[in-house]
Design a protein around this motif. Structure first.
Motif, short mmCIF file in Angstrom:
data_model
loop_
_atom_site.label_atom_id
_atom_site.label_comp_id
_atom_site.label_asym_id
_atom_site.label_seq_id
_atom_site.Cartn_x
_atom_site.Cartn_y
_atom_site.Cartn_z
N SER A 49 0.81 -1.21 0.00
CA SER A 49 0.00 0.00 0.00
C SER A 49 0.85 1.26 0.00
N TRP A 50 2.12 1.14 0.34
CA TRP A 50 3.03 2.29 0.20
C TRP A 50 4.20 1.95 -0.72
N THR A 181 -6.70 11.49 4.31
CA THR A 181 -5.87 10.35 3.93
C THR A 181 -4.87 10.09 5.05
N HIS A 182 -4.78 8.86 5.49
CA HIS A 182 -3.80 8.49 6.52
C HIS A 182 -2.58 7.87 5.86
N PRO A 185 0.12 9.19 0.92
CA PRO A 185 -0.62 9.16 -0.35
C PRO A 185 0.33 9.11 -1.54
N ASP A 191 -3.34 8.90 -6.27
CA ASP A 191 -3.98 9.99 -5.51
C ASP A 191 -3.73 11.37 -6.11
N GLN A 194 -6.52 14.07 -6.32
CA GLN A 194 -6.99 14.62 -5.05
C GLN A 194 -6.18 15.84 -4.62
N HIS A 195 -4.96 15.97 -5.15
CA HIS A 195 -4.06 17.02 -4.68
C HIS A 195 -3.67 18.03 -5.76
N THR A 200 -3.73 21.22 0.05
CA THR A 200 -3.60 20.09 0.97
C THR A 200 -2.94 20.57 2.25
N THR A 212 5.68 13.35 2.28
CA THR A 212 4.49 13.85 1.59
C THR A 212 4.64 15.30 1.19
N ARG A 303 -8.01 18.92 1.08
CA ARG A 303 -7.60 17.57 1.48
C ARG A 303 -6.73 17.63 2.72
N VAL A 305 -3.93 15.34 4.86
CA VAL A 305 -3.08 14.14 4.98
C VAL A 305 -2.69 14.03 6.45
#
Length: 487
Positions: A49-50, A181-182, A185, A191, A194-195, A200, A212, A303, A305
């Motif tokens: 996921s990362w 978002t945790h 991202p 993503d 979204q940014h 953000t 980030t 957004r 983070v």
């Protein structure tokens, strides 16, 4: 009659991430029966996921010795020890091949979510016969397995901390969950929309926040209208800048230097002394973060983070006897060795099965979860943890008690190594980095600082503006220090 004697049962390893797979490798080497229970559909589900994130520690600090030996027997091509992998590299080049080895693969169960742990026929209150009773490992589908020992390497990825500054969710945080978002991202990939072109706000002061913020700054160069605010609880952000060029992990030092550059040049707006008390949705499909401590402040953004870290979930072990530090939520004997108020990643004392033990015989928490709320964990530490535990389970107490660890800490590094770390992050080859150093030397005599020289060289070579500033920040950190000399 079913034989429930402990020596006939496997060790249950919870989690097939880097530390869980390392535990399996050590147990396999010592011929200790085991089963790995992984909630995801693949090995290293959390790491995937990362996968877009580059680690600041090179390969030499990210692989386990027992795993290396098993892989080498299968013809594995070991990555260059000095290279910095991404999460995706870690999975593709190391964790997936490890999980597919014949010594491990038959013993890994995917889609096996552990929901509870106890002892066979005994709850937490009963002491008599406890050490001889097998562990009961209950899965989400109702199946129950018996185990002689449990090594919990389930991590903390699914338990992020709240945005709220006091450890509790901010008022309205749950209602605003769709805007939050945790973790880390993928601002250049999944993503991006979204940014890009949006505002953000990044909440948090650790390495995840820095990663980030740097990525968002690069995105801002390519996507007009992209703006960034960094909200931190402290009045001074300097602790987040780390060791700079004095960091033994150059990429970690480069991260801090780059972050300092973003703040100093105004590319990131710093909101210091910001302690999120509430979050509310606005009529413009935005969210407003409000801090009330020391005078009201507010930030309106598209957004959020939440780079606020993670915490362990001990719900599955409620029927076990744990001894946790009341502050760190880590094993009590381990807590003072990892306290972030006293230690960085590289100053943690080596520790093994003794420090990880609980009043519940045979239960060990390892990896990131063992650190409780401390953010100072390195994979190499977890590898030594499971090596010690596996040795103890095999009866080799001399090896189990001999814990040694060589961790990178703040110290003197070369500017070349630091520059290479940043260059790799920016997608430059070794040759391109060497060319950059060569052109920089041309400008040193006519530039006010080394940073200006790097900027001029990067401009000449057509390197992205934000990327150039990151490299310049690290060069300034190295060359502009009192008593420093030129190249």
């Amino acid at each position: 009659m079913v034989d429930h004697s402990l020596d006939q049962l496997p060790v249950a390893v919870i989690g097939a991430g880097p530390i869980g797979l390392a535990a399996a490798a050590h147990l396999a080497e010592r011929n200790v029966p085991f089963v790995v229970l992984e909630a995801g559909d693949t090995a290293a589900a959390a790491v995937r996921s990362w996968s877009h994130v580059q680690l600041f520690s090179p390969w030499e600090y990210n692989t386990d010795p027992a795993a290396q030996r098993l892989l080498a027997e299968a013809g594995w091509q070991e990555p260059d020890a000095s290279e910095l992998p991404t999460g995706g590299d870690l999975v593709k080049q190391y964790l997936q091949p490890l999980a597919e080895l014949p010594a491990l693969a038959p013993h890994i169960r995917y889609g096996a979510t552990v929901t509870a742990l106890s002892r066979l026929g005994i709850d937490r209150l009963r002491t008599a016969g406890r050490e001889q009773a097998p562990f009961v490992v209950r899965l989400a589908d109702g199946e129950e397995l018996l185990a002689r020992t449990v090594i919990d390497a389930s991590g903390t990825w699914r338990q992020p901390n709240a945005v709220g500054a006091n450890g509790l969710p901010a008022h309205g945080e749950q209602d605003a969950a769709a805007w939050i978002t945790h973790g880390l991202p993928d601002v250049f990939g999944a993503d991006r929309d979204q940014h890009a072109g949006h505002h953000t706000v990044v909440v948090g002061a650790g390495h995840s926040a820095a990663n980030t913020l740097l990525a968002l700054a690069e995105l801002a160069d390519a996507a007009p209208g992209t703006s960034i605010t960094w909200a931190i609880r402290s009045a001074d952000p300097s602790a987040s800048f780390g060791g700079g060029s004095d960091d033994e992990l150059p990429a970690r030092g480069a991260l801090g230097s780059g972050l300092k550059m973003l703040v100093d040049t105004g590319r990131v707006t710093l909101a210091a002394n910001f302690r999120t008390h509430s979050i509310r949705r606005t009529g413009d499909n935005q969210v407003e973060l409000i801090s009330t401590q020391g005078g009201e402040q507010s930030i309106t953004a598209d957004r959020i983070v939440a780079a606020t870290g993670f915490r362990p979930d001990y719900g599955i072990s409620d029927e076990l006897r744990l001894e946790l530090d009341p502050i760190m939520s880590a094993p009590r004997a381990l807590a003072p060795l990892i306290d972030p108020n006293q230690h960085s990643c590289g100053t943690v004392t080596p520790h093994g099965y003794r420090e990880l033990a609980h009043p519940e015989p045979g239960y060990y928490i390892v990896g990131m979860k063992s650190y409780g709320r401390a953010p100072t964990f390195l994979m190499l530490t977890g590898y030594e943890q499971v090596r010690s535990i596996a040795a103890a389970l095999a009866g080799d107490l001399e090896s189990a008690q001999s814990v040694e660890l060589q961790l990178p800490e703040t110290g003197v590094c070369s500017v070349t190594a630091g520059g290479e770390a940043i260059a790799l992050r920016l997608g430059l080859s070794k040759e391109e980095h060497e060319q950059l150093l060569h052109v920089t030397a041309k400008y040193l005599g006519t530039s006010a600082t080394a940073a200006d020289a790097v900027l001029s060289a990067a401009t000449e070579l057509g390197i992205d503006h934000t990327a150039a500033l990151q490299l310049a920040a690290y060069a300034a950190d190295q060359f502009d220090a009192p008593g420093a000399t030129g190249c």
